[in-house]
Write a protein that holds these residues in place. Structure first.
Motif, PDB file in Angstrom:
ATOM      1  N   PRO A  11       0.659  -1.486  -0.045  1.00  0.00           N
ATOM      2  CA  PRO A  11       0.186   0.480  -0.133  1.00  0.00           C
ATOM      3  C   PRO A  11       0.608   1.202   0.380  1.00  0.00           C
ATOM      4  CG  PRO A  11      -0.945  -1.831   1.271  1.00  0.00           C
ATOM      5  CD  PRO A  11       0.812  -1.525   0.870  1.00  0.00           C
ATOM      6  N   VAL A  12       2.104   1.037   0.892  1.00  0.00           N
ATOM      7  CA  VAL A  12       2.038   2.706   0.459  1.00  0.00           C
ATOM      8  C   VAL A  12       3.386   2.383  -0.764  1.00  0.00           C
ATOM      9  CG1 VAL A  12       4.751   3.542   1.678  1.00  0.00           C
ATOM     10  CG2 VAL A  12       2.834   2.474   3.009  1.00  0.00           C
ATOM     11  N   LEU A  13       4.412   1.667  -1.089  1.00  0.00           N
ATOM     12  CA  LEU A  13       4.663   1.895  -2.127  1.00  0.00           C
ATOM     13  C   LEU A  13       3.588   2.355  -3.413  1.00  0.00           C
ATOM     14  CD1 LEU A  13       6.676  -1.561  -2.108  1.00  0.00           C
ATOM     15  CD2 LEU A  13       7.229   0.644  -2.758  1.00  0.00           C
ATOM     16  N   GLU A  14       2.232   1.580  -3.510  1.00  0.00           N
ATOM     17  CA  GLU A  14       1.649   2.069  -4.094  1.00  0.00           C
ATOM     18  C   GLU A  14       1.529   4.022  -3.820  1.00  0.00           C
ATOM     19  OE1 GLU A  14       0.337   1.004  -7.141  1.00  0.00           O
ATOM     20  OE2 GLU A  14       1.760  -1.103  -6.426  1.00  0.00           O
ATOM     21  N   LEU A  15       1.360   4.077  -2.833  1.00  0.00           N
ATOM     22  CA  LEU A  15       1.177   5.530  -2.637  1.00  0.00           C
ATOM     23  C   LEU A  15       2.240   6.704  -2.608  1.00  0.00           C
ATOM     24  CD1 LEU A  15      -1.057   7.568  -0.732  1.00  0.00           C
ATOM     25  CD2 LEU A  15       0.668   6.725   1.006  1.00  0.00           C
ATOM     26  N   LEU A  16       2.489   5.426  -3.400  1.00  0.00           N
ATOM     27  CA  LEU A  16       4.076   6.595  -3.276  1.00  0.00           C
ATOM     28  C   LEU A  16       4.622   6.955  -4.635  1.00  0.00           C
ATOM     29  CD1 LEU A  16       7.549   4.954  -0.724  1.00  0.00           C
ATOM     30  CD2 LEU A  16       6.282   7.458  -1.331  1.00  0.00           C
ATOM     31  N   LYS A  17       3.907   6.193  -5.664  1.00  0.00           N
ATOM     32  CA  LYS A  17       3.425   6.256  -7.050  1.00  0.00           C
ATOM     33  C   LYS A  17       2.786   7.045  -7.324  1.00  0.00           C
ATOM     34  CE  LYS A  17       4.016   0.832  -8.091  1.00  0.00           C
ATOM     35  NZ  LYS A  17       4.033  -0.180  -8.116  1.00  0.00           N
ATOM     36  N   THR A  18       2.100   7.761  -6.669  1.00  0.00           N
ATOM     37  CA  THR A  18       0.916   9.560  -6.874  1.00  0.00           C
ATOM     38  C   THR A  18       1.443  10.101  -6.846  1.00  0.00           C
ATOM     39  OG1 THR A  18      -0.019   9.352  -4.827  1.00  0.00           O
ATOM     40  CG2 THR A  18      -0.455   7.098  -5.920  1.00  0.00           C
ATOM     41  N   GLU A  19       1.359  11.035  -7.015  1.00  0.00           N
ATOM     42  CA  GLU A  19       1.044  12.429  -7.297  1.00  0.00           C
ATOM     43  C   GLU A  19       0.745  12.724  -5.625  1.00  0.00           C
ATOM     44  OE1 GLU A  19       0.418  15.177  -9.901  1.00  0.00           O
ATOM     45  OE2 GLU A  19       1.428  14.036 -11.534  1.00  0.00           O
ATOM     46  N   LYS A  20      -0.084  11.760  -4.664  1.00  0.00           N
ATOM     47  CA  LYS A  20      -0.850  12.555  -3.231  1.00  0.00           C
ATOM     48  C   LYS A  20       0.580  13.033  -2.048  1.00  0.00           C
ATOM     49  CE  LYS A  20      -4.051  10.339   0.210  1.00  0.00           C
ATOM     50  NZ  LYS A  20      -5.270  11.365  -0.284  1.00  0.00           N
ATOM     51  N   GLU A  21      -0.513  13.938  -1.358  1.00  0.00           N
ATOM     52  CA  GLU A  21       0.892  14.468  -1.174  1.00  0.00           C
ATOM     53  C   GLU A  21       1.057  13.569   0.532  1.00  0.00           C
ATOM     54  OE1 GLU A  21       1.505  18.630   1.668  1.00  0.00           O
ATOM     55  OE2 GLU A  21       0.624  18.577   0.062  1.00  0.00           O
ATOM     56  N   ILE A  22       2.423  13.522   0.538  1.00  0.00           N
ATOM     57  CA  ILE A  22       2.642  12.702   2.260  1.00  0.00           C
ATOM     58  C   ILE A  22       3.246  13.406   3.420  1.00  0.00           C
ATOM     59  CG2 ILE A  22       3.213  10.269   2.858  1.00  0.00           C
ATOM     60  CD1 ILE A  22       3.763   9.264   0.384  1.00  0.00           C
ATOM     61  N   ASP A  23       2.656  12.786   4.536  1.00  0.00           N
ATOM     62  CA  ASP A  23       2.986  14.664   5.307  1.00  0.00           C
ATOM     63  C   ASP A  23       4.425  13.418   5.887  1.00  0.00           C
ATOM     64  OD1 ASP A  23       1.248  16.113   5.317  1.00  0.00           O
ATOM     65  OD2 ASP A  23       0.013  15.043   6.171  1.00  0.00           O
ATOM     66  N   LYS A  24       4.619  12.500   6.098  1.00  0.00           N
ATOM     67  CA  LYS A  24       5.429  11.575   6.719  1.00  0.00           C
ATOM     68  C   LYS A  24       5.356  10.078   6.730  1.00  0.00           C
ATOM     69  CE  LYS A  24       6.505  12.983  10.903  1.00  0.00           C
ATOM     70  NZ  LYS A  24       6.671  13.754  12.219  1.00  0.00           N
TER      71      LYS A  24
END
Length: 251
Positions: A11-24
């Protein structure tokens, strides 16, 4: 918009593939091998803060979900609109293919359906705003991060939404144990929306009345129904199969 933790390596890897802002991003102390190393590398390239924490901290963030040594803090999930979904199909020059979920309550089921929908190329998933599971940490985990690649719209009234989709030219097929025909004997080509009902009650009466066709899955055992995500997977891939056959030369 409420913040949430996305946990688990995929899930975190897929999240990193997007442009979604990640706080930490939080990683387990000493757990810097394998896919965790890849996550850290991508996060550093994007200038995302990385913090090493102990297992207790990650356990608290994950609320019982398997975190696999990593969690990402993000703003709450951003829902799409019906128009977003239809525009996605139009831009791809494809007939709209939509999944409508009528009061699916189990977030694991919601996540599993979203994962199947993403794999099958569904243009969007529609869920109700009330009396149903919402996109949360469990849904992220159960979908293996697919929620970041599928348009998900939340609507006030499923029945009204079906009427809106009909006006746009879609045919609505509901999964019901008392359906007129088996799903494999039904033409599921063209602009289509599949309706999957609640885990216990199935499709509500009002929504059922709005469907153009009710289809059933054969049941030969002692148990009278399938899990909602299993039913969804069967019907979703029947649509894929029929569309693939339609595209074959000479068919």
């Amino acid at each position: 918009m409420k913040e949430l933790y996305v946990v688990g390596r995929n899930p975190v890897l897929e999240l990193l593939k997007t442009e979604k802002e990640i706080d930490k991003i939080y990683v387990l102390k000493g757990e810097l091998q394998g896919s965790i190393r890849k996550i850290i590398g991508i996060a550093r390239d994007r200038n995302i803060i990385i913090q090493e924490v102990d297992k207790g901290k990650l356990d608290t963030m994950s609320k019982g979900n398997a975190h696999q040594g990593v969690a990402a803090l993000v703003s709450g999930f951003k829902y799409s609109t019906i128009e977003d979904i239809l525009n996605k199909a139009n831009e791809a020059k494809e007939d709209p293919f939509i999944i409508i979920l009528d009061e699916i309550e189990d977030p694991h089921n919601l996540g599993a359906i979203i994962r199947t929908a993403e794999c099958a190329g569904v243009h969007g998933v529609i869920i109700p705003k009330r009396r149903a599971a919402r996109v949360n940490q469990t849904v992220y985990k159960s979908s293996a991060g697919a929620v970041e690649h599928v348009l998900i719209a939340d609507v006030t009234n499923i029945s009204n939404t079906i009427e809106e989709l009909k006006k746009k030219g879609l045919w609505i097929y509901g999964a019901d144990v008392h359906g007129q025909d088996y799903y494999f004997d039904t033409s599921l080509n063209g602009p289509i929306a599949l309706v999957i009902g609640n885990e216990g009650k199935g499709i509500s009466r009002l929504v059922k009345d709005k469907c153009d066709v009710l289809v059933k899955i054969p049941m030969y055992g002692q148990v009278s129904s399938l899990n909602a995500s299993a039913s969804a997977a069967i019907l979703i891939y029947e649509v894929v199969k029929q569309n693939h056959e339609k595209e074959k030369p000479g068919t």
